[in-house]
Design a protein around this motif. Structure first.
Motif, PDB file in Angstrom:
ATOM      1  N   MET A   1       0.841  -1.190   0.000  1.00  0.00           N
ATOM      2  CA  MET A   1       0.000   0.000   0.000  1.00  0.00           C
ATOM      3  C   MET A   1       0.884   1.251   0.000  1.00  0.00           C
ATOM      4  N   PRO A   2       0.470   2.295  -0.707  1.00  0.00           N
ATOM      5  CA  PRO A   2       1.307   3.491  -0.848  1.00  0.00           C
ATOM      6  C   PRO A   2       1.383   4.331   0.424  1.00  0.00           C
ATOM      7  N   THR A   3       2.574   4.877   0.671  1.00  0.00           N
ATOM      8  CA  THR A   3       2.798   5.804   1.781  1.00  0.00           C
ATOM      9  C   THR A   3       3.618   6.977   1.263  1.00  0.00           C
ATOM     10  N   PHE A   4       3.281   8.179   1.698  1.00  0.00           N
ATOM     11  CA  PHE A   4       3.975   9.377   1.223  1.00  0.00           C
ATOM     12  C   PHE A   4       5.336   9.494   1.899  1.00  0.00           C
ATOM     13  N   THR A   5       6.379   9.693   1.095  1.00  0.00           N
ATOM     14  CA  THR A   5       7.744   9.821   1.626  1.00  0.00           C
ATOM     15  C   THR A   5       8.447  11.036   1.036  1.00  0.00           C
ATOM     16  N   GLY A   6       7.712  11.924   0.388  1.00  0.00           N
ATOM     17  CA  GLY A   6       8.318  12.934  -0.466  1.00  0.00           C
ATOM     18  C   GLY A   6       8.829  14.187   0.185  1.00  0.00           C
ATOM     19  N   ALA A   7       8.931  14.239   1.507  1.00  0.00           N
ATOM     20  CA  ALA A   7       9.439  15.456   2.150  1.00  0.00           C
ATOM     21  C   ALA A   7      10.594  15.127   3.081  1.00  0.00           C
ATOM     22  N   THR A   8      11.448  14.220   2.656  1.00  0.00           N
ATOM     23  CA  THR A   8      12.573  13.810   3.494  1.00  0.00           C
ATOM     24  C   THR A   8      13.740  14.781   3.364  1.00  0.00           C
ATOM     25  N   GLU A   9      14.651  14.692   4.315  1.00  0.00           N
ATOM     26  CA  GLU A   9      15.847  15.531   4.278  1.00  0.00           C
ATOM     27  C   GLU A   9      16.679  15.215   3.041  1.00  0.00           C
ATOM     28  N   LYS A  10      16.741  13.946   2.667  1.00  0.00           N
ATOM     29  CA  LYS A  10      17.538  13.581   1.498  1.00  0.00           C
ATOM     30  C   LYS A  10      16.956  14.190   0.224  1.00  0.00           C
ATOM     31  N   ILE A  11      15.638  14.154   0.064  1.00  0.00           N
ATOM     32  CA  ILE A  11      15.037  14.759  -1.125  1.00  0.00           C
ATOM     33  C   ILE A  11      15.330  16.253  -1.151  1.00  0.00           C
ATOM     34  N   SER A  12      15.275  16.911   0.009  1.00  0.00           N
ATOM     35  CA  SER A  12      15.626  18.330   0.068  1.00  0.00           C
ATOM     36  C   SER A  12      17.073  18.545  -0.357  1.00  0.00           C
TER      37      SER A  12
ATOM     38  N   GLY B   1       0.092  11.790  -9.368  1.00  0.00           N
ATOM     39  CA  GLY B   1       0.063  13.228  -9.119  1.00  0.00           C
ATOM     40  C   GLY B   1      -0.489  13.599  -7.762  1.00  0.00           C
ATOM     41  N   LEU B   2      -0.175  12.827  -6.730  1.00  0.00           N
ATOM     42  CA  LEU B   2      -0.818  12.986  -5.423  1.00  0.00           C
ATOM     43  C   LEU B   2      -0.599  14.380  -4.844  1.00  0.00           C
ATOM     44  N   GLY B   3      -1.688  15.047  -4.584  1.00  0.00           N
ATOM     45  CA  GLY B   3      -1.666  16.366  -3.967  1.00  0.00           C
ATOM     46  C   GLY B   3      -1.102  17.463  -4.840  1.00  0.00           C
ATOM     47  N   GLY B   4      -0.779  17.154  -6.079  1.00  0.00           N
ATOM     48  CA  GLY B   4      -0.139  18.143  -6.934  1.00  0.00           C
ATOM     49  C   GLY B   4       1.261  18.503  -6.458  1.00  0.00           C
ATOM     50  N   TYR B   5       1.837  17.633  -5.604  1.00  0.00           N
ATOM     51  CA  TYR B   5       3.099  17.956  -4.941  1.00  0.00           C
ATOM     52  C   TYR B   5       4.273  18.024  -5.917  1.00  0.00           C
ATOM     53  N   VAL B   6       4.420  17.027  -6.750  1.00  0.00           N
ATOM     54  CA  VAL B   6       5.538  17.023  -7.691  1.00  0.00           C
ATOM     55  C   VAL B   6       5.415  18.177  -8.681  1.00  0.00           C
ATOM     56  N   ASP B   7       4.198  18.434  -9.139  1.00  0.00           N
ATOM     57  CA  ASP B   7       3.987  19.564 -10.052  1.00  0.00           C
ATOM     58  C   ASP B   7       4.392  20.879  -9.390  1.00  0.00           C
TER      59      ASP B   7
ATOM     60  N   ASP C   1       4.077  21.723   3.428  1.00  0.00           N
ATOM     61  CA  ASP C   1       3.175  22.294   4.430  1.00  0.00           C
ATOM     62  C   ASP C   1       1.871  22.760   3.789  1.00  0.00           C
ATOM     63  N   LYS C   2       2.001  23.350   2.617  1.00  0.00           N
ATOM     64  CA  LYS C   2       0.825  23.889   1.930  1.00  0.00           C
ATOM     65  C   LYS C   2      -0.086  22.782   1.391  1.00  0.00           C
ATOM     66  N   LEU C   3       0.526  21.697   0.947  1.00  0.00           N
ATOM     67  CA  LEU C   3      -0.227  20.652   0.246  1.00  0.00           C
ATOM     68  C   LEU C   3      -0.441  19.395   1.072  1.00  0.00           C
ATOM     69  N   GLN C   4      -0.011  19.391   2.332  1.00  0.00           N
ATOM     70  CA  GLN C   4      -0.061  18.168   3.118  1.00  0.00           C
ATOM     71  C   GLN C   4      -1.467  17.592   3.217  1.00  0.00           C
ATOM     72  N   ASN C   5      -2.449  18.417   3.478  1.00  0.00           N
ATOM     73  CA  ASN C   5      -3.825  17.918   3.597  1.00  0.00           C
ATOM     74  C   ASN C   5      -4.314  17.325   2.280  1.00  0.00           C
ATOM     75  N   LYS C   6      -3.993  17.979   1.179  1.00  0.00           N
ATOM     76  CA  LYS C   6      -4.418  17.468  -0.119  1.00  0.00           C
ATOM     77  C   LYS C   6      -3.693  16.172  -0.461  1.00  0.00           C
ATOM     78  N   ILE C   7      -2.412  16.095  -0.122  1.00  0.00           N
ATOM     79  CA  ILE C   7      -1.659  14.861  -0.346  1.00  0.00           C
ATOM     80  C   ILE C   7      -2.304  13.699   0.404  1.00  0.00           C
TER      81      ILE C   7
ATOM     82  N   THR D   1      -5.468   8.777   0.563  1.00  0.00           N
ATOM     83  CA  THR D   1      -6.571   7.986   1.133  1.00  0.00           C
ATOM     84  C   THR D   1      -7.581   7.603   0.061  1.00  0.00           C
ATOM     85  N   LYS D   2      -7.892   8.553  -0.795  1.00  0.00           N
ATOM     86  CA  LYS D   2      -8.837   8.286  -1.883  1.00  0.00           C
ATOM     87  C   LYS D   2      -8.297   7.211  -2.819  1.00  0.00           C
TER      88      LYS D   2
END
Length: 502
Positions: free
Chosen positions: A289-300, A456-462, A480-486, A491-492
């Motif tokens: 099952m998918p889990t969001f990992t896109g705001a890690t220190e390494k990605i930054s 395209g979850l939450g429009g985060y990558v865009d 921070d801005k898109l966390q709720n949408k992500i 979940t959807k």
């Protein structure tokens, strides 16, 4: 399709493939598991030939006679200057072009062997059309061929058959093994890709480099860096920033598309560099099952390294940023690198045909660099916009027929189409050296799919792609801005996949 001179056609293509396998086969590399045997080419030089081919593996199904039935595919065509389309089934005869003849032979072989007629329908708005077709419940198309971005949408909406559990041989070498592993959710996989068409390979992220500029400035050979496991994002940045490479050629005091750069790129390179460093925006847990990992220190940190050479024209001619600033449209990448004014160039194999065939300077090909030398493999992202997939719509009454013919098309595609594309065209007609052949081995065997980009979850990558063009690392702010949408989108997505499984 016309059947004239079919026997001659098949004999000719087999002859071509025989020559190809032994004179144009890919060089050995550490990222492939196939056993290789050394052969000698006609000029006496040593070449490598793969000991495992599709012909070593029998077709995994009993031969069926479909009684002249039609196998109809709906193809996602996009015309905006990109000319994105799958024309594999439009060939009516042999014409001497290697790819045309390979497609024609593959198609007629499948049609004749299984007594079926292949028909293609091209559609410029497949999303709208599929919505109407699926909701109508009419069994009109045996398979869809959507771009990856639309395949994700169709899978999420429940428009496609779960391919796991069908008679499709997903573990066969003519299918991309990574697409199922990377894109399945909860044990269900709704789209596939592989040797059934070259569009799978056409949309994989990679780098080109100008061999003349590399020599002129006495820089490290990237092929040696790859072979010695030193091709990392830090080394890439070092080469991009080499003294004298980026230059105001016309001395007008500003950097424009007429000057020279260390790097020439566009916005959607961001996911490929993040993925290339071994990171995903969305990973999967032990239950698939998918889990969001896109705001890690390494990605930054990866984004910071990208910004070190990005956008501000100190080292990089960024197509999208420049296009927005100058109103110059979307083709800057075909003005700079092909004209010999960039050391590195981000893109896809399809860019060879679109903009590099007539390039005067010799160029080479490379995988996206690793994060560091401890990384165990390369990761080559399939681009959402440029790559294609196959899927079976839920309206299909005879799923076994669809998956059987898909297996047959991919099986013979590995024998006939891939050698023509890979060996004859890429390794001889377009590319300029043997080393690029080995690099293509690495690139094609390291395919990678990120659910965060596919869906395209939450429009985060865009948002990251848009904001990084402004020369800032937007990761924390965007998250921070898109966390709720992500979280809502995630979940959807999970709920929809659970519902799709019934």
């Amino acid at each position: 399709m016309k059947r004239t001179a079919k026997v001659i056609a098949i004999l000719l293509i087999i002859s071509i493939m025989s020559i190809t396998v032994f004179s144009c086969s890919p060089a050995k590399n550490s990222n492939t598991n196939n056993a290789n045997t050394e052969n000698t080419s006609s000029d006496g030089s040593s070449v490598e030939a793969s000991a495992e081919t599709a012909t070593d593996i029998p077709f995994p199904h009993e031969t069926r006679d479909f009684g002249g039935a039609t196998f109809t595919v709906l193809i996602d065509r996009q015309w905006d200057g990109n000319n994105l389309d799958v024309t594999d089934y439009d060939m009516e005869s042999m014409n001497g072009d290697v790819m045309n003849d390979a497609y024609y032979t593959r198609n007629t072989t499948v049609e004749d062997t299984y007594n079926i007629k292949i028909q293609a329908v091209h559609n410029d708005d497949i999303s709208t059309f599929a919505n109407k077709t699926i909701k109508s419940g009419i069994d009109e198309y045996d398979a869809y061929i959507p771009r990856l971005m639309n395949a994700g949408t169709f899978a999420e909406k429940g428009y496609a058959v779960n391919l796991i559990g069908t008679n499709l041989t997903l573990d066969a070498p003519w299918w991309d093994q990574n697409i199922v592993k990377d894109t399945s959710i909860g044990g269900a996989a709704y789209f596939i890709a592989g040797d059934i068409f070259i569009k799978h390979y056409d949309g994989i992220s990679m780098l080109f480099f100008n061999k003349k500029l590399l020599s002129d400035f006495g820089l490290d050979n990237p092929y040696n860096l790859v072979n010695n496991n030193q091709w990392t994002i830090d080394k890439f940045n070092e080469l991009v920033k080499s003294d004298g490479v980026t230059m105001d050629l016309n001395s007008d005091g500003k950097m424009t598309r007429d000057d020279r750069y260390g790097f020439n790129t566009q916005a959607d390179d961001l996911p490929s560099f993040v993925n290339g460093s071994g990171e995903k925006f969305v990973s999967k847990d032990a239950n698939d099952m998918p889990t969001f990992t896109g705001a890690t220190e390494k990605i930054s940190n990866i984004i910071d390294k990208m910004l070190d050479v990005y956008v501000n024209y100190t080292y990089d001619m960024h197509r999208d940023a420049y296009g927005k600033e100058k109103g110059s449209g979307q083709l800057v990448q075909f003005w700079v690198f092909p004209e010999g004014r960039a050391l590195f160039y981000w893109g896809f194999p399809r860019y060879i045909e679109l903009g590099l065939r007539s390039m005067e300077d010799d160029f080479g090909m490379l995988p996206i660099p690793k994060w560091d030398s401890t990384q165990d493999r390369y990761y080559s992202t399939l681009n959402n916009w440029h790559s294609y997939t196959y899927m079976v719509p839920i309206t299909v009454a005879d799923v076994d027929k669809s998956t059987y013919i898909m297996d047959a098309l991919a099986y013979y595609g590995k024998q006939i189409i891939k050698p023509a594309y890979y060996d004859v065209c890429l390794q001889r007609k377009y590319t300029r050296d043997e080393e690029s052949s080995a690099m293509l081995d690495i690139i094609f065997s390291s395919s990678f799919y990120d659910l965060g980009t596919v869906y395209g979850l939450g429009g985060y990558v865009d948002a990251l792609e848009s904001d990084i063009q402004k020369n800032k690392n937007p990761m924390t702010t965007d998250y921070d801005k898109l966390q709720n949408k992500i979280n809502t989108d995630l979940t959807k997505l999970i709920d929809q996949f659970e519902a799709n499984k019934g």
